[in-house]
Design a protein around this motif. Sequence first.
Motif, mmCIF file in Angstrom:
data_model
loop_
_atom_site.group_PDB
_atom_site.id
_atom_site.type_symbol
_atom_site.label_atom_id
_atom_site.label_comp_id
_atom_site.label_asym_id
_atom_site.label_seq_id
_atom_site.Cartn_x
_atom_site.Cartn_y
_atom_site.Cartn_z
ATOM 1 N N UNK A 52 0.866 -1.183 0.000
ATOM 2 C CA UNK A 52 0.000 0.000 0.000
ATOM 3 C C UNK A 52 0.893 1.221 0.000
ATOM 4 N N UNK A 54 -0.504 4.167 1.430
ATOM 5 C CA UNK A 54 -1.273 5.048 2.307
ATOM 6 C C UNK A 54 -0.546 5.130 3.644
ATOM 7 N N UNK A 91 -10.045 1.017 4.037
ATOM 8 C CA UNK A 91 -10.000 1.367 5.459
ATOM 9 C C UNK A 91 -11.400 1.742 5.921
ATOM 10 N N UNK A 93 -13.421 3.372 8.784
ATOM 11 C CA UNK A 93 -13.178 4.238 9.945
ATOM 12 C C UNK A 93 -14.450 4.432 10.749
ATOM 13 N N UNK A 269 -9.453 -3.136 6.367
ATOM 14 C CA UNK A 269 -9.016 -2.838 7.727
ATOM 15 C C UNK A 269 -10.209 -2.316 8.514
ATOM 16 N N UNK A 272 -10.938 -1.381 14.709
ATOM 17 C CA UNK A 272 -10.034 -1.660 15.830
ATOM 18 C C UNK A 272 -8.634 -2.049 15.366
ATOM 19 N N UNK A 275 -7.547 -6.775 10.521
ATOM 20 C CA UNK A 275 -7.623 -6.695 9.066
ATOM 21 C C UNK A 275 -7.817 -8.064 8.425
ATOM 22 N N UNK A 289 -4.053 -8.779 13.410
ATOM 23 C CA UNK A 289 -4.264 -7.585 14.227
ATOM 24 C C UNK A 289 -2.917 -7.205 14.814
ATOM 25 N N UNK A 290 -2.494 -5.960 14.585
ATOM 26 C CA UNK A 290 -1.285 -5.466 15.245
ATOM 27 C C UNK A 290 -1.700 -4.919 16.598
ATOM 28 N N UNK A 291 -1.573 -5.752 17.612
ATOM 29 C CA UNK A 291 -2.065 -5.372 18.940
ATOM 30 C C UNK A 291 -0.967 -4.660 19.714
ATOM 31 N N UNK A 292 -1.116 -3.362 19.822
ATOM 32 C CA UNK A 292 -0.074 -2.565 20.466
ATOM 33 C C UNK A 292 -0.040 -2.784 21.968
ATOM 34 N N UNK A 312 -10.768 -14.253 20.788
ATOM 35 C CA UNK A 312 -11.187 -13.154 21.660
ATOM 36 C C UNK A 312 -10.888 -11.766 21.102
ATOM 37 N N UNK A 313 -9.848 -11.653 20.262
ATOM 38 C CA UNK A 313 -9.440 -10.318 19.821
ATOM 39 C C UNK A 313 -9.818 -10.017 18.372
#
Lengths: 412, 412
Positions: A52, A54, A91, A93, A269, A272, A275, A289-292, A312-313
């Motif tokens: 991408x 973006x 995306x 939003x 995406x 939350x 994706x 999921x990029x879980x910070x 769960x996520x």
Amino acid sequence: MNYDIIVIGAGITGLSSAYHLKKRNPDAKILVVDKAGTYSQGNTAKSAAAFRDFFSLRENQIMAQASIAFYKNLQDKQGIDIGMKFCGYLFLFDHEKDEKFVSKYPNSRIITEDLSSIFNVNIDSETRKIMNIDSIKTAILDSNAGIIEPDLLSKYFFDQITSMGVDVRFNTHVKRLGLEPDVSLDYPGEPFNWQKSSIKYIETDREKIYGDFFILCTDVWTTALLDPVGIDSHLRPKKRMIFQVTSPGIREIINKNIFNDSGVFPFTIFPTGVYARPYPSAGAFWTSLADDINRDFSFTEHPEPEPEFYSYNIKPIFDAYFPAFQNSKITSSWAGYYSYNTIDFMPYIFNALNMVIVSGTTGGGIMKGDSIGRIVAARYKNEAYTTLYNGEKIENTYDGYYRTTKIEDMIL
Amino acid sequence: MNYDIIVIGAGITGLSSAYHLKKRNPDAKILVVDKAGTYSQGNTAKSAAAFRDFFSLRENQIMAQASIAFYKNLQDKQGIDIGMKFCGYLFLFDHEKDEKFVSKYPNSRIITEDLSSIFNVNIDSETRKIMNIDSIKTAILDSNAGIIEPDLLSKYFFDQITSMGVDVRFNTHVKRLGLEPDVSLDYPGEPFNWQKSSIKYIETDREKIYGDFFILCTDVWTTALLDPVGIDSHLRPKKRMIFQVTSPGIREIINKNIFNDSGVFPFTIFPTGVYARPYPSAGAFWTSLADDINRDFSFTEHPEPEPEFYSYNIKPIFDAYFPAFQNSKITSSWAGYYSYNTIDFMPYIFNALNMVIVSGTTGGGIMKGDSIGRIVAARYKNEAYTTLYNGEKIENTYDGYYRTTKIEDMIL
């Protein structure tokens, strides 16, 4: 045998670096080493394999745009199939992200078509409250984006470098960087602080290999090589799990043309950060999921995917927004690592001693791979800036940093 | 019992933070916890205990200048002895450092007096070749600099906060930050990514202590607390060893007035980075070296000084440049850690969740301590900038970063 340049790591950034180094230094003796039995067996193989342009930072944008243009030229003009499909990134939003992002990307394409036949755009008040998620306010499409096959792209670079005469040694695990003084006094404990020293060799599980200059394209393994010589890798590893999921509904939509004619559903995406990356040949999505927060920086050599992380996520988000996931099941899963640069989330490419280090690609190593190789080649030659494939320029300034951070000189 | 603010760590930055937080929020219930039996037992006690305002970055300069002004006012106007001696910092530059630094500091005082009665300014060609060191080209004096007694300064802050009603619990080791969802569903594995969550408590070796907001002044121990919740501490620990050295020559010069009337020999920095901090009450210097290359980032709870590090990395420099060290011997030594911010070598103070984290003080925690406490108090109140003691302002922008780095928004 002494090499002019030794590239450690034969993932996409190592291959691209070797390619551009050899093209610009045809007489240089260049070696690529990797611990695996062939190229691109590390996180290149475990990524979401997508691209991408973006991004909010100009440098990230142009690194991606230039690489995408280079890859597109390979596939369209040179007839080399690297599996690129321009299915776009969609995306979705919610109100909060709409406020935060849409104004920042005035040139992005806002989707005005009704998406309610594909997604649940309205979230009921009970779910909003319990799950802290919101209805979809806006959808933005990045058209210069899609999916790619990293093994085919890697094969292109690999074939190129071997035909140009770059040496490659697989099954060769680099254990240590050999930091030695330029003028040894043969005292124990060298090099001392007052000696001028540099990397003279790499110690592998087979032998020492000597070189004049070293390129570290070692992803999350960089820290283990740099820590002993006291250089910060500027990366933190973060586990990335990908779950391949299919369902009757997914099989029905996966080859639909949505906002383009690629024949592939867009990489989508959700608000939350969950994706869904289309994997059309299996009638499936790769989901992740990029879980910070609440995901530690620990690192193990063989990370395993955690099914309960999906349950769960990730899954609750599809349950809420994406009806195609009804009755879905996981058909495959794997885990690797992001090489996070937690400062500004750009690839962190810097010079230290007689090395160029490619670090912190933050999930962008493939989509920015060609540009990263060009930056490495320019840094090897101490050039002030790098010219990318599309003619855009990136500065190589600030003692090895190409960003705007000033650095304190006066440290005692 | 629920505290409004819990400050973890009772070193100089924790004490200063609690002091400024309580001054600005007199009704807030504030707790300071520390694992040691009293305050400032960590790296505050193991530092070189000195101050200066000679930095290349404006933010570092004004953080130091404002703190020095605050400390000076304490000692001169309020009669609180904190052991400040304005003996100055004397930087000895070789040709390379002269070129790199002198032009950057046009306001610095270049010493024109002949220093050859104190130092060997000319290095013979044999030594230059073997040791890669050079003759002294320039000497620069920072007059707004000197030595301080951290235990006395800490006592001032400690007395102030306890008299203002801040609670303090020593011998209380924080093991974990309690990250919990705001609305729990009582599922295992919470918080999930889609839940809004924050730190609700600290788990100590004694009990859980609940709070609304948390300040981490935990120096090199910060990483162990933040890693499990997935937040980068932005610090790397680097071992710092200090060797107390005396000799007949040192005892002779240590109380000399050199370029000022403090009665203390200047804190002197030699071209390779080796420095000598005067410790006049013992007729000695504390000597050390921030060795960047070839010193790993490993961390142990009880680091030990390495005599051979002194013998091979520090002593040869004194042998070459500083005749007063003839027949010197080590009379004491200890080791602690720098909390390095390897990005730009400024204190890294940032907001994350319901926390303010003081990290990467990079050897400047004491000399910038008062300013750091003010920044913490301003960040607690989400203020756009911090006004320091001397009226200078520092911005608290960029999602918790007060530097100019832009940050990529679009990470998947």
